[in-house]
Design an enzyme around this catalytic site. Structure first.
Site, PDB file in Angstrom:
ATOM      1  N   LYS A  84       0.815  -1.101  -0.050  1.00  0.00           N
ATOM      2  CA  LYS A  84      -0.124   0.099  -0.047  1.00  0.00           C
ATOM      3  C   LYS A  84       0.866   1.219  -0.090  1.00  0.00           C
ATOM      4  O   LYS A  84       1.742   1.408   0.982  1.00  0.00           O
ATOM      5  CB  LYS A  84      -0.975  -0.064   0.980  1.00  0.00           C
ATOM      6  CG  LYS A  84      -2.196   0.780   1.004  1.00  0.00           C
ATOM      7  CD  LYS A  84      -3.347   0.624   2.469  1.00  0.00           C
ATOM      8  CE  LYS A  84      -4.116   1.182   2.187  1.00  0.00           C
ATOM      9  NZ  LYS A  84      -5.211   1.014   3.662  1.00  0.00           N
TER      10      LYS A  84
HETATM   11  C1  E4P Z   1      -8.219   2.505   3.722  1.00  0.00           C
HETATM   12  O1  E4P Z   1      -7.551   1.602   3.110  1.00  0.00           O
HETATM   13  C2  E4P Z   1      -7.751   3.079   4.779  1.00  0.00           C
HETATM   14  O2  E4P Z   1      -7.373   2.097   5.713  1.00  0.00           O
HETATM   15  C3  E4P Z   1      -9.140   3.441   5.707  1.00  0.00           C
HETATM   16  O3  E4P Z   1     -10.237   3.148   4.990  1.00  0.00           O
HETATM   17  C4  E4P Z   1      -9.232   4.844   6.265  1.00  0.00           C
HETATM   18  O4  E4P Z   1     -10.465   4.875   6.669  1.00  0.00           O
HETATM   19  P1  E4P Z   1     -10.636   6.117   7.645  1.00  0.00           P
HETATM   20  O5  E4P Z   1     -11.044   7.476   7.070  1.00  0.00           O
HETATM   21  O6  E4P Z   1     -11.915   5.836   8.530  1.00  0.00           O
HETATM   22  O7  E4P Z   1      -9.545   6.273   8.767  1.00  0.00           O
END
Ligand code: E4P
Length: 218
Positions: A84
């Protein structure tokens, strides 16, 4: 639409896995920090729970060289590991490197169609537009999903769209209607998807009426 779970908590992953709804896992540094365990311990637990489904693990460097170094180390942990990477110029360089070398990437922190287009052109396996965080600043996050889906379809890009920063069941349903490939969902929202007040009321009534049935076999 595929369901990923957005967590580093292995108990939550296990519970979702038992329901046979789980197609993958996404994590980020915040989610990893929440479990308060050594990084490698957490990652190994996750990978042993889901050995054959994509698990996104995020790099912490901001330069391409560092991202590549970290990503290569993470990729050694399992063939299902997806690296990622944040959408930055350095991040795109790292995406090109990994995809050329057969390592899947998930481009994260996507907040605009332009960022998504670049990530798709770089060959990202997955892109993660964040809907909840856009809603938080009074932009309709789901509009971004529709725009990205349109761009993907116009040109036949292969990147899978992961709707991220999902905060409620409506986000999940609207993702499905928009034709997103995947939604990555916190466990609390998966639980909400199952629930309906009329189901609870109906079940309560059935159980009460069942009490008055004579000579029950069980
Ligand atoms: C995406 O892969 C992130 O891990 C995640 O969805 C972020 O979400 P949040 O905005 O609730 O922190």
């Amino acid at each position: 639409m595929k369901f990923f779970i957005d967590t580093a908590n292995v108990e939550e992953i296990r519970k979702a896995n038992q329901l046979k709804i789980l197609d993958g896992v996404t994590t980020n540094p915040t989610l990893i920090a929440k479990v308060k365990k050594p990084f490698m311990e957490v990652v190994k637990e996750i990978l042993s729970e889901v050995p054959n489904k994509p698990v996104s693990l995020e790099v912490a460097s901001t330069d391409a060289e560092g991202m590549i170094r970290e990503g290569e180390k993470l990729a050694e942990l399992g063939s299902n590991v997806v690296i990622k990477i944040p959408i930055t110029e350095e991040g795109l360089k790292a995406v090109v490197h990994f995809e050329r070398n057969g390592i899947k990437t998930n481009v994260t922190l996507v907040f605009s169609p332009a960022q998504a287009l670049l990530a798709m052109k770089a060959g990202a396996s997955f892109i993660s537009p964040f809907v909840g965080r856009l809603d938080d600043i009074s932009h309709t996050g789901m509009d971004l999903i529709k725009q990205i889906k349109q761009i993907k379809d116009n040109y036949g890009f292969k990147s899978e769209i992961i709707v991220a920063s999902v905060r409620n069941p409506i986000h999940v349903i609207e993702s499905a209607i928009a034709g997103a490939d995947i939604a990555t969902i916190p466990y609390s929202v998966i639980a909400q998807l199952i629930k309906h007040p009329l189901t609870d009321i109906g079940l309560e009534r059935f159980l009460k009426d069942w009490e008055s049935v004579p000579e029950k076999p069980f």
